[in-house]
Every structure is written in structure tokens, then in C-alpha cells.
Design an enzyme around this catalytic site. Structure first.
Site, PDB file in Angstrom:
ATOM      1  N   GLY A  81       0.819  -1.216   0.000  1.00  0.00           N
ATOM      2  CA  GLY A  81       0.000   0.000   0.000  1.00  0.00           C
ATOM      3  C   GLY A  81       0.849   1.260   0.000  1.00  0.00           C
ATOM      4  N   ASP A 176       5.793  -8.039   5.516  1.00  0.00           N
ATOM      5  CA  ASP A 176       5.885  -9.164   4.576  1.00  0.00           C
ATOM      6  C   ASP A 176       6.964  -8.921   3.524  1.00  0.00           C
ATOM      7  OD1 ASP A 176       4.010 -10.722   5.693  1.00  0.00           O
ATOM      8  OD2 ASP A 176       2.407 -10.253   4.267  1.00  0.00           O
ATOM      9  N   ASP A 205       0.280   1.814   8.496  1.00  0.00           N
ATOM     10  CA  ASP A 205      -0.379   1.114   9.607  1.00  0.00           C
ATOM     11  C   ASP A 205       0.424   1.192  10.906  1.00  0.00           C
ATOM     12  OD1 ASP A 205      -2.067   0.461   7.593  1.00  0.00           O
ATOM     13  OD2 ASP A 205      -1.785  -1.704   7.696  1.00  0.00           O
TER      14      ASP A 205
HETATM   15  P1  FBP Z   1       0.593  -1.930   3.602  1.00  0.00           P
HETATM   16  O1  FBP Z   1       0.546  -2.837   4.782  1.00  0.00           O
HETATM   17  O2  FBP Z   1       0.976  -2.614   2.352  1.00  0.00           O
HETATM   18  O3  FBP Z   1       1.441  -0.724   3.868  1.00  0.00           O
HETATM   19  O4  FBP Z   1      -0.881  -1.377   3.343  1.00  0.00           O
HETATM   20  C1  FBP Z   1      -1.642  -0.932   4.400  1.00  0.00           C
HETATM   21  C2  FBP Z   1      -3.026  -0.493   3.987  1.00  0.00           C
HETATM   22  O5  FBP Z   1      -3.045   0.876   3.682  1.00  0.00           O
HETATM   23  C3  FBP Z   1      -4.018  -0.826   5.095  1.00  0.00           C
HETATM   24  O6  FBP Z   1      -4.120   0.219   6.016  1.00  0.00           O
HETATM   25  C4  FBP Z   1      -5.279  -1.096   4.332  1.00  0.00           C
HETATM   26  O7  FBP Z   1      -6.086  -1.995   5.026  1.00  0.00           O
HETATM   27  C5  FBP Z   1      -4.785  -1.704   3.067  1.00  0.00           C
HETATM   28  O8  FBP Z   1      -3.495  -1.206   2.855  1.00  0.00           O
HETATM   29  C6  FBP Z   1      -5.653  -1.407   1.871  1.00  0.00           C
HETATM   30  O9  FBP Z   1      -5.150  -2.110   0.788  1.00  0.00           O
HETATM   31  P2  FBP Z   1      -5.471  -1.820  -0.734  1.00  0.00           P
HETATM   32  O10 FBP Z   1      -4.642  -0.650  -1.128  1.00  0.00           O
HETATM   33  O11 FBP Z   1      -5.018  -3.043  -1.430  1.00  0.00           O
HETATM   34  O12 FBP Z   1      -6.926  -1.520  -0.836  1.00  0.00           O
END
Ligand code: FBP
Length: 552
Positions: A81, A176, A205
Site C-alpha cells: 500500500g 511481509d 499502519d
Molecule cells: P501496507 O501494509 O501494504 O502498507 O498497506 C496498508 C493499507 O493501507 C491498510 O491500512 C489497508 O487496510 C490496506 O493497505 C488497503 O489495501 P489496498 O490498497 O489493497 O486496498
């Protein structure tokens, strides 16, 4: 291309480096720290990482640069993300590489890890990099969630890297992605590929955190952005005095984002998933806690308030987790087709009633119908309920409404309850990075180049002492294996970086717990306002309350 005035101004911002990296490339030397061992399961992790385990922590310091001069071709990916500051990791890396030698090359692999597999890339040059300095987003090369974890994938990555003459990869990602960076580093070392791998800690997060990583980048800006909006909503609530606002904030499972926003804004209610799990609270108990605040405020004539709900809350409610597990079982394999073929919601409801245990059906039955239906609509590729898509802000406001109706019937509540709902998520992930994130990210990238130059692999770019001014930050590197333990993932034992949940014994939660009874009843709102990029340092270079309390 037309640019906004802030964009133009931010291009000129010179990010602050830790003091030890400010003297020019020729004046950066290494101080060796102690050999490291993993936080748990030492024997198993050592056996899995024979080439990269147990290396020394290192710190950079002012002194003669003793690294071997060589041409560097470095690949970089953004993984997972978006988080504000990613562009600065890339620009810090680029600047340090070019300062080491103008011959050095930085290649961006596009779209996240898949870019490495598909050999989809761009070679960075000044003009291109300059258009992204100090800006939010990951659009410089894009990002993605493909996992790099199999030997076959590693072989393709190595082949593509060798074709470009890449001698080091920088992986910017969460727990990860950095776990996979460590595994790839081990693979590259074991196969004598000559390719080094360095990780950088990213995620809004805030759950990539441990004794070595004080915070992941992006958390500062994202929480400041959400806190600004929450503060604005609080001011609106306090002006109109007629709505309760239920605000869900991103953060997947851990509640760090919600907690930080609560410390910044002092809302009436903030749920913390980790506490709900520790106290084994039921949905009804959580709703009761919120309703207590609504009722107490109503008794003072205040039929308004603000409640912050962390994105992952429902997974922490034990009875809800059991319900989800039973639903996953109920619809496993072809049973989902039989369910989907039922013509009406009433038919489906009967199917569910017959398929769940009495206890889980009891939980299911108190959910509002739209939430009940959500549980059966969106499924992940394995056919499981997508818990993150559940509108928990609406779930809890509905449960609170029922709770208040019962109180009214019993004559213990006589207020008005009108709820509005918000979800704060994507709007925080690509904001212009705060000065903190701009500086921190640039430093992480710059530092990663120095780790590469000194020949390290399987290390995380580490910048610490972050609650102090940047001049006092400490730059160096930590073997990623030090942060690992063995966990059960998808039915197998895996070496992973442990995800950091909110510590109920930690200073941020304790501060919150000491004050929340007052916040629940009073109107003690704080209005943090928008992130400030220019002005006095006590306004512009503020770190998070979480970091300040942890380091106090
Ligand atoms: P990362 O753990 O990859 O940094 O992403 C966190 C996040 O922003 C979470 O807060 C959220 O639940 C998720 O990504 C949303 O994912 P997507 O962008 O795939 O909708």
C-alpha cells in the site's frame, strides 16, 4: 504540465539528513556493533539463513570512507500500500548513488514486485526524479502486492537483474515485503549472484515496529491527515451539536493509527482492537461502552460526539472471529454455489441459521441486515469473508442505536441519537509527506545507498533516535533476520518479521487509558489542523504523539 503552488514549493525543500550523513560521501565510515541473533527461534532462523544470519548491527559515523570504489547499478521497488514519503526514499537513494559516482545507475522496477518478474523498468534521471521530490504517492514507479517468495520467482528476479548488471536491490515495503527481502538476500548470497538486498520500513499502519525500527514511514503523515479531518469533524459536531460521528480509520489489523489519532484529537470514544481482544469483549459490550458515553453526554444536553473505530476492530472481537470462521466453513468449496443459488435473502437466512452453531447465530442475528449481507457478498480468492470490507463504523452505530432504544425503554436515557459515518483511508496514504516523513524517507534512501556501497546484504536501512531533531538521528543498518521469528502462516512454519500490535502496557495506550474517561463525557476535543510545511519548527517538525510518548 501545470503544477500547484505547493508542489512547486515542495520541489525546493531540502530534506534534513542525520548529522552523521551530512559531511559528504567521503566522510562516512562504519562503526561495527554487536553480532545479532533473531528475537526468537534462533536455531531455526540461523539454519534457514546460513549466509545472512548473525551479522553485526552497524552505525555510520563521521570518518574516512573506506568502502571499495565500484560502479553500482541498483534496482528499487515499492511494495504494497502507498505511504507518504516513498518518493523521497527513491530520491535519497538516487542522490547518494550519484554523489558516490555519477556513473552509478538507479533502475525503478514498475508496479511493485511484479516489475522485477516482468522486467518492467525505468532508468532514473535527474528531470524525472526532480518531478517527484517531497511529494506523496507511489506514482513515480507504482506499487503492487505480488509476493516475491518462491525459489522460481527469485531465479527470474536474479536473471532480470543480471541482464541489467544490477548489483543491489532496494525493497521498500512492510513486514511481509521485508521478510521476503531477507529471504531473497539469503537466496542471492547462497547462489553467489553478487546481488545485495536492502529493505526499507514502510506502512501507514505503524505495525512494522520493534526495538530497531522506531516507526515505519508514512505513519506520521497519514495519521496527521486523518487527525486534521477528525479535528474538523469534531469542530463541526461541537458547532451543530446534533450528530454522533462514527469514523473508521485505516490500519488493517493493528490499532496504532486509531490510537495516534485519538491522542491527537481527544475524541469521546476510540476503540482499540488489541484491548477488545485482551478483555475478550463481545460486540454488545463494545456497543455498551459507546452507549455509556452517548448517554452521559446526553444527560448534559450534548447529543453529539465522535467515535474512532479502527479498521480491523471486528477481527479482535472473539465471538465475531468464531462467526467468520464458521461462515468460511459453511461456504467452503462448492457449498458457496448452493448458497448463491438460493433465490431470496429469507432462504439464505434459513440456510445460515441451520448451518451456524447456536452461539454464532446469536452473534449473526444481532447484526444489522446490511452487515449480515456484507458477510456473504465479497469473498477473497480463497473464498473467505473479507473482514476489512465490513462497514464496522455502521455496525457499531447500529448496535449503539439498539442499545440506546433499550435504555430509553428502561427510562435511563432520554437523548437524541443521530449518527453519521466516515471512512478515512486512502486520503491519507498519498498526502504530501510531512517534514518528518520527507526527512526520514530521504534519510532511509540515502542510508540504503551507503549500506550497498559498504557491501551489506539482508539489512534493513535503519534510522533511529527519531523523536530528536534530524541532526541527532542515528543512521545505520540492522540484519533483517534479527527481527524474525517463526510463525504459522497458511498451514506452514515460516520465518517472518513479527507484526507489532498496540502494546497495552506501552506509554501511548496508557496515556490514552488514563484520559479516556474524561474525554468520553467532556468535550475535550483537540483541533490539530492541517500539516504545516513552512513555519516554526515546533509546528512543522512535530513527530507523532505515539513516538513522543514511547521515547519520553
Ligand atoms: P501496507 O501494509 O501494504 O502498507 O498497506 C496498508 C493499507 O493501507 C491498510 O491500512 C489497508 O487496510 C490496506 O493497505 C488497503 O489495501 P489496498 O490498497 O489493497 O486496498
Amino acid at each position: 504540465m501545470k503544477l500547484s503552488p505547493l508542489q512547486i514549493a515542495r520541489y525546493q525543500y531540502a530534506p534534513k539528513l542525520p548529522g552523521m550523513l551530512r559531511n559528504g560521501i567521503s566522510e562516512i565510515s562504519v562503526r561495527n556493533g554487536e553480532p545479532t541473533s533473531s528475537v526468537a527461534d534462533q536455531e531455526k532462523i540461523a539454519a534457514l539463513f546460513p549466509n545472512t544470519y548473525g551479522k553485526n548491527e552497524i552505525t555510520f559515523q563521521k570518518g574516512e570512507n573506506t568502502s571499495e570504489a565500484k560502479k553500482l547499478t541498483v534496482g528499487v521497488i515499492l511494495s504494497g500500500g502507498q505511504a507518504p514519503g516513498g518518493h523521497n526514499v527513491v530520491s535519497g537513494l538516487y542522490d547518494a548513488l550519484k554523489a558516490l559516482s555519477p556513473e552509478n545507475v538507479l533502475i525503478g522496477f514498475k508496479g511493485g514486485p511484479s516489475g522485477l518478474l516482468d522486467n518492467d523498468f525505468i532508468i532514473f534521471e535527474d528531470d524525472y526524479i526532480n518531478a517527484y521530490r517531497n511529494t506523496g504517492g507511489f506514482d513515480i514507479i507504482g506499487s503492487g502486492r505480488t509476493k516475491l517468495e518462491t525459489q522460481e520467482q527469485f531465479a527470474i528476479v536474479v536473471e532480470n537483474c543480471k541482464a541489467h548488471g544490477v548489483n543491489a536491490l532496494v525493497i521498500i515495503g512492510g513486514d511481509d515485503s521485508n521478510t521476503n527481502a531477507a529471504v531473497l538476500a539469503e537466496y542471492c548470497a547462497a547462489h553467489n549472484t553478487g546481488i545485495q538486498v536492502i529493505g526499507c520500513p514502510k506502512t501507514i499502519d505503524g505495525d512494522l515496529k520493534n526495538e530497531d525500527i522506531e516507526c515505519s514511514f508514512g505513519f506520521d503523515t497519514a495519521t496527521k491527515t486523518y487527525s486534521e479531518i477528525i479535528g474538523n469533524i469534531q469542530r463541526d459536531a461541537n458547532s451543530a451539536k446534533k450528530y454522533w460521528h462514527f469514523i473508521k480509520v485505516m490500519g488493517r489489523s493493528a490499532s496504532h493509527v486509531a490510537l495516534e489519532c485519538a491522542l491527537e484529537t481527544q475524541p469521546n470514544i476510540c476503540l482499540i482492537g488489541e484491548e477488545v481482544a485482551a478483555k475478550k469483549m463481545s460486540l454488545a459490550q463494545v456497543a455498551d461502552q459507546i452507549a455509556d458515553s452517548v448517554a452521559a453526554r446526553a444527560a448534559r444536553g450534548w447529543n453529539f460526539g465522535v467515535a474512532i473505530i479502527p479498521e480491523g476492530i471486528v477481527e479482535f472481537v472473539p465471538e465475531f472471529s468464531v462467526l467468520i470462521a464458521e461462515i468460511n466453513e459453511l461456504l467452503a468449496g462448492t457449498k458457496a454455489d448452493a448458497f448463491n443459488a438460493l433465490p431470496t435473502w429469507n432462504d439464505k437466512y434459513t440456510f445460515i441459521k441451520n448451518g451456524l452453531t447456536e452461539a454464532s447465530f446469536g452473534v449473526f442475528d444481532i447484526l444489522p441486515e446490511n452487515i449480515q449481507q456484507q458477510l456473504f457478498l465479497e469473498r477473497d480468492p480463497h473464498g473467505n469473508v473479507q473482514v476489512s470490507l465490513i462497514e464496522s463504523e455502521k455496525l457499531f452505530s447500529a448496535l449503539v442505536k439498539d442499545n440506546l432504544a433499550a435504555r430509553k425503554a428502561a427510562g435511563t436515557y432520554n437523548g437524541k441519537f443521530s449518527a453519521l459515518h466516515h471512512f478515512l483511508g486512502y486520503e491519507g496514504r498519498c498526502a504530501f509527506p510531512s517534514n518528518f516523513d520527507a526527512d526520514y524517507c530521504y534519510s532511509l534512501g540515502y542510508n540504503a545507498a551507503m549500506l550497498i556501497q559498504y557491501g551489506y546484504t539482508g539489512y534493513l536501512s535503519k534510522v533511529s533516535n527519531l523523536s530528536k531533531p534530524a541532526e541527532e538521528w542515528v543512521a545505520g543498518g540492522m540484519p533483517i533476520t534479527k527481527m524474525m521469528n517463526i510463525e504459522r502462516r497458511h498451514g506452514a512454519d515460516k520465518p517472518v518479521i513479527r507484526k507489532a500490535l498496540v502494546e497495552l502496557e506501552g506509554a501511548p495506550f496508557k496515556f490514552f487509558a488514563e484520559n479516556r474517561a474524561e474525554w468520553a463525557v467532556e468535550t475535550a476535543y483537540l483541533y490539530p489542523g492541517a500539516i504545516q510545511y513552512y513555519g516554526p519548527t515546533e509546528v512543522c517538525d512535530l513527530t507523532t504523539r505515539t513516538l513522543a510518548l514511547e521515547k519520553a
